[in-house]
Design an enzyme around this catalytic site. Structure first.
Site, PDB file in Angstrom:
ATOM      1  N   GLU A 116      -7.278   8.559   6.697  1.00  0.00           N
ATOM      2  CA  GLU A 116      -7.542   9.261   7.920  1.00  0.00           C
ATOM      3  C   GLU A 116      -8.156  10.512   7.814  1.00  0.00           C
ATOM      4  OE1 GLU A 116      -4.421   8.551  10.628  1.00  0.00           O
ATOM      5  OE2 GLU A 116      -4.222   6.548  10.690  1.00  0.00           O
ATOM      6  N   ASN A 125      -7.432   1.614  10.040  1.00  0.00           N
ATOM      7  CA  ASN A 125      -6.138   1.819  10.763  1.00  0.00           C
ATOM      8  C   ASN A 125      -6.352   2.080  12.114  1.00  0.00           C
ATOM      9  OD1 ASN A 125      -4.998   2.446   8.104  1.00  0.00           O
ATOM     10  ND2 ASN A 125      -4.643   4.483   8.262  1.00  0.00           N
ATOM     11  N   TYR A 132      -4.270   1.527  16.157  1.00  0.00           N
ATOM     12  CA  TYR A 132      -3.189   1.420  16.951  1.00  0.00           C
ATOM     13  C   TYR A 132      -3.246   1.226  18.364  1.00  0.00           C
ATOM     14  CZ  TYR A 132      -0.756   3.165  12.860  1.00  0.00           C
ATOM     15  OH  TYR A 132      -0.241   3.230  11.482  1.00  0.00           O
ATOM     16  N   ARG A 165       0.862  -1.268   0.078  1.00  0.00           N
ATOM     17  CA  ARG A 165       0.018  -0.096   0.043  1.00  0.00           C
ATOM     18  C   ARG A 165       1.039   1.141   0.020  1.00  0.00           C
ATOM     19  NH1 ARG A 165      -2.529   2.833   4.831  1.00  0.00           N
ATOM     20  NH2 ARG A 165      -3.833   4.450   3.646  1.00  0.00           N
ATOM     21  N   GLU A 213      -3.434  -0.193   8.309  1.00  0.00           N
ATOM     22  CA  GLU A 213      -2.248   0.242   9.209  1.00  0.00           C
ATOM     23  C   GLU A 213      -2.471  -0.482  10.480  1.00  0.00           C
ATOM     24  OE1 GLU A 213      -1.244   4.321   9.455  1.00  0.00           O
ATOM     25  OE2 GLU A 213      -1.615   4.753   7.273  1.00  0.00           O
ATOM     26  N   HIS A 261      -2.954  10.978   1.109  1.00  0.00           N
ATOM     27  CA  HIS A 261      -2.228  10.653   2.482  1.00  0.00           C
ATOM     28  C   HIS A 261      -1.692  12.003   3.081  1.00  0.00           C
ATOM     29  CE1 HIS A 261      -0.915   7.320   5.199  1.00  0.00           C
ATOM     30  NE2 HIS A 261      -0.690   8.491   5.856  1.00  0.00           N
TER      31      HIS A 261
END
Length: 445
Positions: A165, A291, A293, A76, A351, A120
């Site tokens: 995002e 994504n 985290y 990606r 991600e 991005h």
């Protein structure tokens, strides 16, 4: 006990144009908001910029060869909008399209499936000068840009992500000012968020037209929001943070409406939504990119601490170099919640990864056991969700290599490949070798 994944599961890694490419004034590229922001004193740690970054603009053949050695099945990457339209709109820069066309050809030759992200965060500075994402024209400029890229690459690229995002672009770019363009205005924040989503919706049919049989989606940064106690105030805080962080983007894309509880709680004037916007934003997508985290623990600031219930939920001791709690269980919770509350046909983890302090030892190796443990825990959480019915199709580890970590500059290393910035030498970390084995086995032991 072996943990295995579906036979057609995709394993890859991810990067972003501004974070790795460098060559900020080469190949006819125009300035981006991150060029301007990083060159503004005090905005980025140590005054770091993406001027050189990982020099991927010149070293991409070497990087693809490394991907091949690691066994990546998919990669990606993002297109730098200012490389295609140096002024944001108008005349296309052929050299920019040529660069990404060569990159795609080499990936395919290496049997690595390209996943292209169109945005991005590196908005052309010329568009920011005309109002940026709070200006409605930027959404239409994005659709034109998407058309130019899809027309050139759509015969070979079949997996497309419109935005990465949009919450970060809107909130950190226009509310807190931590990211480019560094504005601080709540009204601009919601305008930006809406026009980002409108740009997504406008781009989806354009990509489908110019890239036959394409799979098109959007990537959102999502978390699980837990109340810090059993108080009503903390429950409301968690509901609101989930609303602004998750549902403000999920609901329009999948349901065609903004969450009313957030509108009411924040007293928002929604007059910026024009007739036809919401059906456009809700253009059918083939997948949602996630994504993830860490989780979020919400504590109310609307009542004095002394009058709130005693806080009972706290972050665990294991945290990454970013100060983010390691909590793979919430990835499982998130995936199951998405499957229950939304109707996306498929999901990808676009991600997931972690920053730790990494160093090259005397043997020339980088041992990063904490990263291996982090990834293992999250892979296991993802696999559990798959076994319970979540249509998760692939996983992209963030990131392929250490790079420019936005406002943190080069102080945080997320890569599974170590980059020595002065020499640009790439050294696969222990986590890269471990991940290579995961890919080969399609699972972990």
């Amino acid at each position: 006990m072996a943990v295995t994944f579906p036979q057609d599961f995709l394993w890859g890694s991810a990067t972003a144009s501004y974070q790795i490419e460098g060559a900020w004034q080469e190949g006819g590229k125009g300035a981006s908001i991150w060029d301007r922001f990083s060159h503004t004193p005090g905005k980025v740690v140590n005054g770091d910029t993406g001027d050189v970054a990982c020099d991927h603009y010149r070293r991409w053949p070497q990087d693809i060869a490394l991907m091949k050695i690691l066994g990546l099945q998919t990669y990606r990457f993002s297109i730098g909008w200012p490389r295609i339209f140096p002024n944001g709109t108008g005349k296309v820069n052929p050299a920019g399209l040529d660069f990404y066309s060569r990159l795609v050809d080499e990936l395919l030759a290496a049997e690595i499936r390209p996943f292209v992200t169109l945005y991005h965060w590196d908005l052309p500075q010329a568009l920011e000068d005309r109002g940026g994402w709070p200006a409605r024209e930027t959404a239409y400029a994005f659709a034109d840009y998407a058309e130019a890229v899809a027309r050139r690459l759509g015969d070979r690229v079949k997996d497309w992500i419109t935005l990465n995002e949009p919450w970060v672009s809107a909130w950190l770019g226009y509310k807190t000012g931590e990211h480019a363009p560094g504005r601080q205005n709540l009204n601009d924040t919601f305008l930006a968020a809406h026009h980002l989503l409108l740009g997504h919706g406008l781009a989806v049919p354009v990509i489908r037209r110019d890239s036959p049989d394409a799979q098109v989606g959007i990537t959102l940064n999502l978390s699980v929001h837990y109340p810090a106690s059993d108080s009503e105030a903390d429950a409301e805080a968690a509901q609101l943070s989930d609303g602004t962080g998750n549902r403000w983007f999920l609901d329009p894309v999948n349901k065609g409406s903004y969450p009313q509880d957030v509108i009411d709680a924040m007293g928002l004037d929604m007059s910026f939504v024009e007739l036809g916007d919401m059906p456009t934003i809700a253009a059918p997508t083939d997948f949602l990119g996630i994504n993830y985290y860490t989780r979020h623990i919400a504590r109310s600031d609307k009542v004095p601490e002394a009058k709130n219930a005693k806080q009972t939920l706290f972050p665990g001791e294991e945290q990454t170099e970013m100060g983010w709690e390691v909590h793979p269980e919430s990835l499982y919770v998130l995936l199951r919640r998405l499957s229950k509350d939304y109707t996306f046909p498929a999901y990808y983890i676009t991600e997931n990864g972690c920053a730790y302090v990494d160093e090259v030892n005397e043997a020339g190796e980088v041992d990063d056991p904490k990263r291996i443990a982090y990834l293992k825990g999250h892979f296991e959480a993802a696999q559990q969700a798959i076994t319970e019915g979540t249509p998760l199709r692939g996983y992209f580890v963030w990131s392929l290599m250490d790079n420019f970590e936005w406002a943190f500059g080069y102080t945080k290393r997320f890569g599974i490949v170590y980059v020595d910035y002065p020499t640009q030498k790439r050294t696969p970390k222990a986590s890269a070798k471990w991940y290579s084995e995961v890919i080969a086995r399609n699972g972990i032991v």
